[in-house]
Design a protein around this motif. Structure first.
Motif, PDB file in Angstrom:
ATOM      1  N   VAL A 199       5.965  -5.512  11.995  1.00 18.26           N
ATOM      2  CA  VAL A 199       6.849  -4.805  11.061  1.00 18.26           C
ATOM      3  C   VAL A 199       6.601  -5.274   9.633  1.00 18.26           C
ATOM      4  CG1 VAL A 199       9.257  -4.475  10.375  1.00 18.26           C
ATOM      5  CG2 VAL A 199       8.634  -4.399  12.785  1.00 18.26           C
ATOM      6  N   LEU A 200       6.513  -6.603   9.478  1.00 15.54           N
ATOM      7  CA  LEU A 200       6.312  -7.169   8.137  1.00 15.54           C
ATOM      8  C   LEU A 200       4.990  -6.678   7.535  1.00 15.54           C
ATOM      9  CD1 LEU A 200       7.019 -10.832   7.136  1.00 15.54           C
ATOM     10  CD2 LEU A 200       4.854  -9.799   6.511  1.00 15.54           C
ATOM     11  N   ARG A 201       3.925  -6.776   8.322  1.00 13.01           N
ATOM     12  CA  ARG A 201       2.606  -6.441   7.788  1.00 13.01           C
ATOM     13  C   ARG A 201       2.418  -4.932   7.638  1.00 13.01           C
ATOM     14  NH1 ARG A 201      -1.723 -10.705  10.234  1.00 13.01           N
ATOM     15  NH2 ARG A 201      -2.985  -9.731   8.605  1.00 13.01           N
ATOM     16  N   SER A 202       3.135  -4.153   8.459  1.00 13.76           N
ATOM     17  CA  SER A 202       3.053  -2.703   8.278  1.00 13.76           C
ATOM     18  C   SER A 202       3.699  -2.288   6.964  1.00 13.76           C
ATOM     19  CB  SER A 202       3.730  -1.987   9.449  1.00 13.76           C
ATOM     20  OG  SER A 202       5.106  -2.308   9.508  1.00 13.76           O
ATOM     21  N   GLU A 203       4.760  -3.011   6.561  1.00 13.77           N
ATOM     22  CA  GLU A 203       5.368  -2.744   5.266  1.00 13.77           C
ATOM     23  C   GLU A 203       4.407  -3.101   4.129  1.00 13.77           C
ATOM     24  OE1 GLU A 203       9.012  -4.884   5.239  1.00 13.77           O
ATOM     25  OE2 GLU A 203      10.019  -3.523   6.634  1.00 13.77           O
ATOM     26  N   ILE A 204       3.648  -4.180   4.338  1.00 13.21           N
ATOM     27  CA  ILE A 204       2.638  -4.557   3.342  1.00 13.21           C
ATOM     28  C   ILE A 204       1.560  -3.479   3.255  1.00 13.21           C
ATOM     29  CG2 ILE A 204       0.837  -6.241   2.797  1.00 13.21           C
ATOM     30  CD1 ILE A 204       2.607  -8.376   4.107  1.00 13.21           C
ATOM     31  N   VAL A 205       1.125  -2.953   4.420  1.00 11.98           N
ATOM     32  CA  VAL A 205       0.119  -1.887   4.436  1.00 11.98           C
ATOM     33  C   VAL A 205       0.641  -0.653   3.707  1.00 11.98           C
ATOM     34  CG1 VAL A 205      -1.111  -0.260   5.932  1.00 11.98           C
ATOM     35  CG2 VAL A 205      -1.020  -2.677   6.535  1.00 11.98           C
ATOM     36  N   GLU A 206       1.930  -0.351   3.947  1.00 12.95           N
ATOM     37  CA  GLU A 206       2.539   0.800   3.288  1.00 12.95           C
ATOM     38  C   GLU A 206       2.480   0.657   1.766  1.00 12.95           C
ATOM     39  OE1 GLU A 206       6.717   3.357   3.571  1.00 12.95           O
ATOM     40  OE2 GLU A 206       6.583   1.327   4.378  1.00 12.95           O
ATOM     41  N   LYS A 207       2.758  -0.551   1.271  1.00 12.80           N
ATOM     42  CA  LYS A 207       2.694  -0.794  -0.172  1.00 12.80           C
ATOM     43  C   LYS A 207       1.258  -0.685  -0.689  1.00 12.80           C
ATOM     44  CE  LYS A 207       6.775  -3.762  -0.326  1.00 12.80           C
ATOM     45  NZ  LYS A 207       7.313  -5.122  -0.625  1.00 12.80           N
ATOM     46  N   MET A 208       0.315  -1.194   0.117  1.00 14.36           N
ATOM     47  CA  MET A 208      -1.094  -1.106  -0.272  1.00 14.36           C
ATOM     48  C   MET A 208      -1.530   0.356  -0.411  1.00 14.36           C
ATOM     49  SD  MET A 208      -2.915  -4.078   2.014  1.00 14.36           S
ATOM     50  CE  MET A 208      -2.677  -5.826   1.649  1.00 14.36           C
ATOM     51  N   LEU A 215      -9.098  -0.136   1.093  1.00 13.24           N
ATOM     52  CA  LEU A 215      -9.926  -1.087   1.841  1.00 13.24           C
ATOM     53  C   LEU A 215      -9.074  -2.234   2.391  1.00 13.24           C
ATOM     54  CD1 LEU A 215     -12.727  -1.867   2.781  1.00 13.24           C
ATOM     55  CD2 LEU A 215     -13.082  -3.077   0.612  1.00 13.24           C
ATOM     56  N   GLU A 216      -8.192  -2.783   1.538  1.00 14.20           N
ATOM     57  CA  GLU A 216      -7.325  -3.868   2.000  1.00 14.20           C
ATOM     58  C   GLU A 216      -6.400  -3.375   3.110  1.00 14.20           C
ATOM     59  OE1 GLU A 216      -5.483  -6.306  -1.089  1.00 14.20           O
ATOM     60  OE2 GLU A 216      -6.768  -5.308  -2.543  1.00 14.20           O
ATOM     61  N   ALA A 217      -5.908  -2.147   2.977  1.00 14.05           N
ATOM     62  CA  ALA A 217      -5.018  -1.584   3.996  1.00 14.05           C
ATOM     63  C   ALA A 217      -5.751  -1.432   5.327  1.00 14.05           C
ATOM     64  CB  ALA A 217      -4.483  -0.236   3.531  1.00 14.05           C
ATOM     65  N   GLN A 218      -7.017  -0.995   5.286  1.00 12.27           N
ATOM     66  CA  GLN A 218      -7.800  -0.858   6.511  1.00 12.27           C
ATOM     67  C   GLN A 218      -7.998  -2.210   7.196  1.00 12.27           C
ATOM     68  OE1 GLN A 218     -11.332   1.084   5.046  1.00 12.27           O
ATOM     69  NE2 GLN A 218     -10.557   3.145   5.481  1.00 12.27           N
ATOM     70  N   GLU A 220      -5.972  -4.825   6.964  1.00 10.59           N
ATOM     71  CA  GLU A 220      -4.674  -5.200   7.530  1.00 10.59           C
ATOM     72  C   GLU A 220      -4.413  -4.446   8.825  1.00 10.59           C
ATOM     73  OE1 GLU A 220      -2.132  -7.223   6.934  1.00 10.59           O
ATOM     74  OE2 GLU A 220      -3.038  -8.253   5.238  1.00 10.59           O
ATOM     75  N   LEU A 221      -4.748  -3.144   8.859  1.00 10.66           N
ATOM     76  CA  LEU A 221      -4.529  -2.347  10.060  1.00 10.66           C
ATOM     77  C   LEU A 221      -5.379  -2.844  11.214  1.00 10.66           C
ATOM     78  CD1 LEU A 221      -4.332   1.263   8.557  1.00 10.66           C
ATOM     79  CD2 LEU A 221      -2.499   0.003   9.693  1.00 10.66           C
ATOM     80  N   HIS A 222      -6.615  -3.288  10.920  1.00  8.22           N
ATOM     81  CA  HIS A 222      -7.470  -3.854  11.970  1.00  8.22           C
ATOM     82  C   HIS A 222      -6.827  -5.108  12.575  1.00  8.22           C
ATOM     83  CE1 HIS A 222     -11.105  -4.967  14.127  1.00  8.22           C
ATOM     84  NE2 HIS A 222     -11.006  -6.181  13.606  1.00  8.22           N
ATOM     85  N   GLU A 223      -6.283  -5.971  11.703  1.00  7.65           N
ATOM     86  CA  GLU A 223      -5.614  -7.179  12.198  1.00  7.65           C
ATOM     87  C   GLU A 223      -4.345  -6.823  12.973  1.00  7.65           C
ATOM     88  OE1 GLU A 223      -4.985 -10.013   9.128  1.00  7.65           O
ATOM     89  OE2 GLU A 223      -7.066 -10.059   8.483  1.00  7.65           O
ATOM     90  N   LEU A 224      -3.647  -5.779  12.515  1.00  3.48           N
ATOM     91  CA  LEU A 224      -2.445  -5.336  13.227  1.00  3.48           C
ATOM     92  C   LEU A 224      -2.796  -4.868  14.637  1.00  3.48           C
ATOM     93  CD1 LEU A 224      -0.335  -3.335  10.615  1.00  3.48           C
ATOM     94  CD2 LEU A 224       0.345  -5.368  11.847  1.00  3.48           C
TER      95      LEU A 224
END
Length: 380
Positions: A199-208, A215-218, A220-224
């Motif tokens: 949940v926390l990191r998905s919110e970070i991806v949303e902001k990205m 690129l940073e969002a991709q 993060e999504l891979h790590e998720l």
């Protein structure tokens, strides 16, 4: 009649006590959940705050470097005033002053952010302590509830062996509560924690994504995705520990083989499974009980025996099933352990065997390993 009235009155008192304890337990659980939600919110804020602090520190470092250069420039033009014009000196002075002011602002901002970070970390520690205390209270109340909800209709019969049954009952309830606590802790520290991070990191991806940082969002999504995959593996392992579905699908022996393989990989203890006779169709409750007996024996080996090898022997007879678990560990004095009231694990295994109308025999001595034998009557 008086005895019936006394028991009825006692039953009423216990029921009211149970209701009060259950209500208190629910309130403590709500406090724990509220604290956990607050903790997740604080973790998110703390994560973002640490990122902001990192950026501010980088900005302060850059401003300090720029300020040193501007000061050097100001000294240079001041000393060589005959070479530089008044306009050059004014520009150098204003630039040094501007950078100094900006540096002061960012240093103050850094200090404020660090104070906020320290405050959040302190709050988070307090919340974690609150959650831990609440969980202990819930466990203790669970023990009390389990003991209070016993059947009072057989008080006279229970009084004949009151001390023995009281000790065994309390220890079994404690063992059950500890097992529930262990499962809850595994879920909290494993899948629940991972889901909170998702949940926390998905919110970070949303902001990205909002800031076009694709690129940073991709990344993060891979790590998720990896985090969710590991969480799914944890959930499947916990489900298997609670009730192996393979018992119904594959049968007792294949399920034991699968469990033993996992056990060997985790503990580095060699386990030899030997089966005599042909596996017969058993009731689901009997299969589950036999599996739990093997599981508890191997858990005891892992925790206490210090063994290198274990033999698990399963024999299907015409009217019974015989289970023998033998290890080459350090062993112990059976009489001494019995005098102390036994252990939770042994009491639980004995109780499980008795529920199946079976018997349990224990053989061990210091330095000679341990052998546990069960004989369970069955009807195929």
């Amino acid at each position: 009649m008086n005895q019936a009235i006394s028991i009825s009155m006692l039953d009423g008192v216990i029921k009211r006590t149970i209701e009060t304890v259950e209500a208190s337990k629910a309130q403590i659980f709500e406090i724990s959940e509220h604290a956990r939600q607050q903790g997740n919110t604080l973790k998110l804020e703390l994560h973002e705050l640490r990122q902001e602090i990192s950026k501010v520190i980088q900005k302060v470092d850059a401003l300090e470097l720029a300020y040193r250069k501007s000061r050097n420039r100001l000294v240079l033009v001041s000393r060589n005033f005959h070479t530089y014009t008044e306009e050059d000196i004014r520009i150098a002075y204003e630039e040094a002053s501007r950078i100094q002011v900006e540096l002061s602002i960012f240093r103050e901002r850094e200090n404020n952010l660090k104070r906020r970070r320290n405050d959040l970390e302190r709050q988070l520690r307090n919340l974690e302590e609150t959650i831990e205390r609440a969980e202990k209270l819930v466990t203790q109340m669970g023990v009390v509830l389990g003991y209070l909800t016993g059947d009072l209709s057989k008080v006279d019969e229970a009084l004949e062996t009151a001390k023995q049954h009281q000790m065994m009952g309390l220890k079994i309830i404690q063992a059950q509560e500890e097992e529930r606590k262990r499962v809850a802790r595994e879920i909290h520290d494993g899948p629940a924690q991972s889901m909170a991070n998702v949940v926390l990191r998905s919110e970070i991806v949303e902001k990205m994504l909002k800031n076009d940082r694709i690129l940073e969002a991709q990344m993060e999504l891979h790590e998720l995705k990896e985090m969710v995959r590991m969480s799914l593996a944890d959930v499947r392992r916990i489900i298997f520990d609670l009730r192996p579905m393979a018992l119904d699908d594959l049968g007792l022996v294949p399920t034991l083989q699968k469990y033993i393989q996992t056990y060997e990989e985790r503990t580095q203890v060699t386990v030899d499974l030997v089966v005599f006779g042909v596996e017969q169709p058993l009731k689901s409750s009997v299969k589950a009980a036999i599996f739990r007996l093997v599981q508890e024996c191997l858990n005891n080996v892992e925790k206490h025996a210090g063994a290198n090898k274990v033999q698990v022997k399963l024999e299907f007879l015409e009217d019974a099933l015989v289970l023998v678990v033998k290890d080459d560990g350090i062993g112990f004095d059976v009489d001494q352990l019995t005098a102390k009231g036994g252990s939770f694990g042994l009491l639980g295994m004995k109780e499980r065997a008795q529920l199946l109308e079976g018997t349990m025999e224990l053989q061990s001595s210091p330095g000679e390993g341990t052998k546990v034998m069960f004989q369970i009557p069955v009807k195929y």
